[in-house]
Motif scaffolding. Structure first.
Motif, PDB file in Angstrom:
ATOM      1  N   VAL A  48       0.858  -1.191   0.000  1.00  0.00           N
ATOM      2  CA  VAL A  48       0.000   0.000   0.000  1.00  0.00           C
ATOM      3  C   VAL A  48       0.897   1.245   0.000  1.00  0.00           C
ATOM      4  CG1 VAL A  48      -1.958  -1.130   1.137  1.00  0.00           C
ATOM      5  CG2 VAL A  48      -0.210  -0.032   2.550  1.00  0.00           C
ATOM      6  N   PRO A  49       0.405   2.379  -0.539  1.00  0.00           N
ATOM      7  CA  PRO A  49       1.272   3.541  -0.727  1.00  0.00           C
ATOM      8  C   PRO A  49       1.983   4.014   0.539  1.00  0.00           C
ATOM      9  CG  PRO A  49      -0.824   3.857  -1.844  1.00  0.00           C
ATOM     10  CD  PRO A  49      -0.939   2.568  -1.105  1.00  0.00           C
ATOM     11  N   ASP A  50       1.357   3.818   1.701  1.00  0.00           N
ATOM     12  CA  ASP A  50       1.935   4.351   2.934  1.00  0.00           C
ATOM     13  C   ASP A  50       3.009   3.436   3.553  1.00  0.00           C
ATOM     14  OD1 ASP A  50       2.058   6.524   4.523  1.00  0.00           O
ATOM     15  OD2 ASP A  50       0.494   5.869   5.924  1.00  0.00           O
ATOM     16  N   ALA A  51       3.241   2.286   2.950  1.00  0.00           N
ATOM     17  CA  ALA A  51       4.245   1.353   3.497  1.00  0.00           C
ATOM     18  C   ALA A  51       5.637   1.789   3.055  1.00  0.00           C
ATOM     19  CB  ALA A  51       3.958  -0.065   3.000  1.00  0.00           C
ATOM     20  N   TRP A  52       6.612   1.569   3.930  1.00  0.00           N
ATOM     21  CA  TRP A  52       7.991   1.957   3.590  1.00  0.00           C
ATOM     22  C   TRP A  52       8.483   1.188   2.377  1.00  0.00           C
ATOM     23  CZ3 TRP A  52       8.783   6.342   5.680  1.00  0.00           C
ATOM     24  CH2 TRP A  52       8.280   6.621   6.946  1.00  0.00           C
ATOM     25  N   HIS A  53       8.030  -0.081   2.262  1.00  0.00           N
ATOM     26  CA  HIS A  53       8.496  -0.862   1.119  1.00  0.00           C
ATOM     27  C   HIS A  53       7.727  -0.519  -0.156  1.00  0.00           C
ATOM     28  CE1 HIS A  53       5.290  -3.334   2.870  1.00  0.00           C
ATOM     29  NE2 HIS A  53       5.206  -4.017   1.747  1.00  0.00           N
ATOM     30  N   ALA A  54       6.779   0.419  -0.074  1.00  0.00           N
ATOM     31  CA  ALA A  54       6.191   1.026  -1.278  1.00  0.00           C
ATOM     32  C   ALA A  54       6.952   2.321  -1.582  1.00  0.00           C
ATOM     33  CB  ALA A  54       4.720   1.327  -1.056  1.00  0.00           C
ATOM     34  N   LYS A  55       7.148   3.136  -0.523  1.00  0.00           N
ATOM     35  CA  LYS A  55       7.839   4.425  -0.718  1.00  0.00           C
ATOM     36  C   LYS A  55       9.279   4.238  -1.187  1.00  0.00           C
ATOM     37  CE  LYS A  55       5.128   6.828   2.785  1.00  0.00           C
ATOM     38  NZ  LYS A  55       5.163   7.482   4.090  1.00  0.00           N
ATOM     39  N   MET A  56       9.864   3.090  -0.841  1.00  0.00           N
ATOM     40  CA  MET A  56      11.267   2.879  -1.240  1.00  0.00           C
ATOM     41  C   MET A  56      11.431   2.870  -2.755  1.00  0.00           C
ATOM     42  SD  MET A  56      12.112  -1.144  -0.685  1.00  0.00           S
ATOM     43  CE  MET A  56      11.273  -2.413  -1.656  1.00  0.00           C
ATOM     44  N   TRP A  57      10.352   2.545  -3.481  1.00  0.00           N
ATOM     45  CA  TRP A  57      10.465   2.528  -4.944  1.00  0.00           C
ATOM     46  C   TRP A  57      10.633   3.941  -5.499  1.00  0.00           C
ATOM     47  CZ3 TRP A  57      12.121  -1.613  -6.999  1.00  0.00           C
ATOM     48  CH2 TRP A  57      11.742  -2.862  -6.530  1.00  0.00           C
ATOM     49  N   THR A  58      10.084   4.929  -4.783  1.00  0.00           N
ATOM     50  CA  THR A  58      10.290   6.315  -5.209  1.00  0.00           C
ATOM     51  C   THR A  58      11.759   6.697  -4.993  1.00  0.00           C
ATOM     52  OG1 THR A  58       8.019   6.783  -4.613  1.00  0.00           O
ATOM     53  CG2 THR A  58       9.445   8.692  -4.874  1.00  0.00           C
TER      54      THR A  58
END
Ligand code: KDO
Length: 333
Positions: free
Chosen positions: A40-50
């Motif tokens: 989900v967007p709020d997960a660190w392992h989602a944000k890490m892709w940015t």
């Protein structure tokens, strides 16, 4: 001579000719890197892709077109490796269970209470054990593992509070697990009745009561808002969980040596960002969940560890783990 330009490019080129300007960026072909994750967007392992994208845009401007697809919007959870093999996806973050489907010895990392803590995890995967296993992963799955992410340590999260001290106290609990046999084995080893469900359906499953519980690291419980529809977290700490940033060999091998280095560095930057944030948040979340009204309880972790380890040792899993592998993992300091 035939004109192979598409109409848009043709129009741009004629406009450029009229205006007398060059179109350097159009002349360059960017390597497309499609990423798919259920995060989900709020997960660190989602944000890490940015972080991955930004790092690469900086180190190799104009060379890559990084496309991030969250919430399993491109491929459903667990289907990513097959999509990479078909050439429909370039990058993903794979779980040990995803890898174990094709590399059976990797199931050692789907076993509860195998890795001791996040430091042990990084040492194992960045040391000789990881190096040898990732070579097998490359040979059998045709993907290169670029970095190891700490997803967090998995805990049991219940819809209704109950007294949970040992695995016997989870008897009859419908514990949602991701839908593959290695995950289900872990859920059953914890004493519960493992029930497969995709991550994206867990919130509703908890809300409506089609499942009684789910297991995930605390940062994932926060990011996916499972605390809104559950009443208790039992700190079983049964799996120090990993995700591996992996790229298809076809894509990776088509890059120049300099590009390979930049992609690897970007994957490392992403993992570091994820690991630092997951670790920091994990240490603070018990307080947050208590404030949200949840009971956070500590079971007899030794009883859980003994029961889970005994279940794995007497199962077919132990038979596919190469001789000495568990000892090498345990000996890694
Ligand atoms: C989950 O489905 O419980 C899990 O935590 C499994 C992980 O391997 C990973 O797929 C993760 O979900 C997703 O990235 C969502 O956070």
């Amino acid at each position: 001579m035939p004109n192979f330009c598409n109409p848009t490019r043709r129009a741009l080129l004629s406009a450029a000719a009229v205006l007398g300007v060059a179109l350097p960026t159009l002349a360059q072909t960017k390597a497309v890197l499609r990423i798919s994750t259920p995060a989900v967007p709020d997960a660190w392992h989602a944000k890490m892709w940015t972080v991955f994208k930004d790092t690469l845009d900086k180190s190799a401007p104009g060379e890559f077109d990084v496309q991030i697809n969250l919430n399993a919007s491109l491929f459903k959870q667990g289907a990513e490796s097959a999509a990479m093999a078909r050439g429909n996806l370039e990058l993903t973050s794979m779980s040990p269970a995803d890898i174990a489907k094709l590399v059976p010895e990797f199931s050692v990392f789907t076993a509860g209470y195998m890795l001791r803590d996040p430091v042990h995890q990084q040492k194992v995967f960045n040391g000789p054990v990881g190096k040898a296993l990732f070579k097998t992963v490359s040979d059998k799955m045709d993907v290169t593992v670029l970095s190891t992410c700490y997803l967090g340590t998995r805990q049991v999260n219940l819809r209704e509070a109950r007294n949970v001290k040992t695995p016997a106290d989870l008897k009859g609990i419908k514990l949602r697990m991701p839908g593959s046999k290695d995950w289900l084995f872990l859920g059953n080893a914890l004493g519960a009745t493992a029930t497969p469900l995709a991550f994206g359906e867990v919130y509703l499953g908890l809300k409506t009561g089609t499942i009684d519980a789910q297991d995930n690291p605390l940062p994932s419980v926060r990011a996916a808002k499972f605390y809104e529809v559950t009443k208790q977290i039992v700190l079983t700490s049964h799996l120090v969980d990993s995700l591996f940033i992996a790229i298809s060999n076809k894509t990776f091998n088509a890059l120049t040596a300099a590009q390979k280095q930049k992609v690897s560095a970007a994957a490392q930057a992403a993992a570091t960002y994820n690991n630092d944030n997951n670790l920091q948040e994990e240490s603070q979340l018990v307080e947050f969940f208590k404030k949200e009204g949840l009971q956070v309880t500590t079971p007899d972790v030794t009883a859980f560890r003994k029961a889970v380890q005994a279940t794995y040792q007497s199962s077919d899993y132990a038979k596919v783990w190469p001789a000495g592998l568990v000892d090498r993992i345990n000996a890694t300091q």
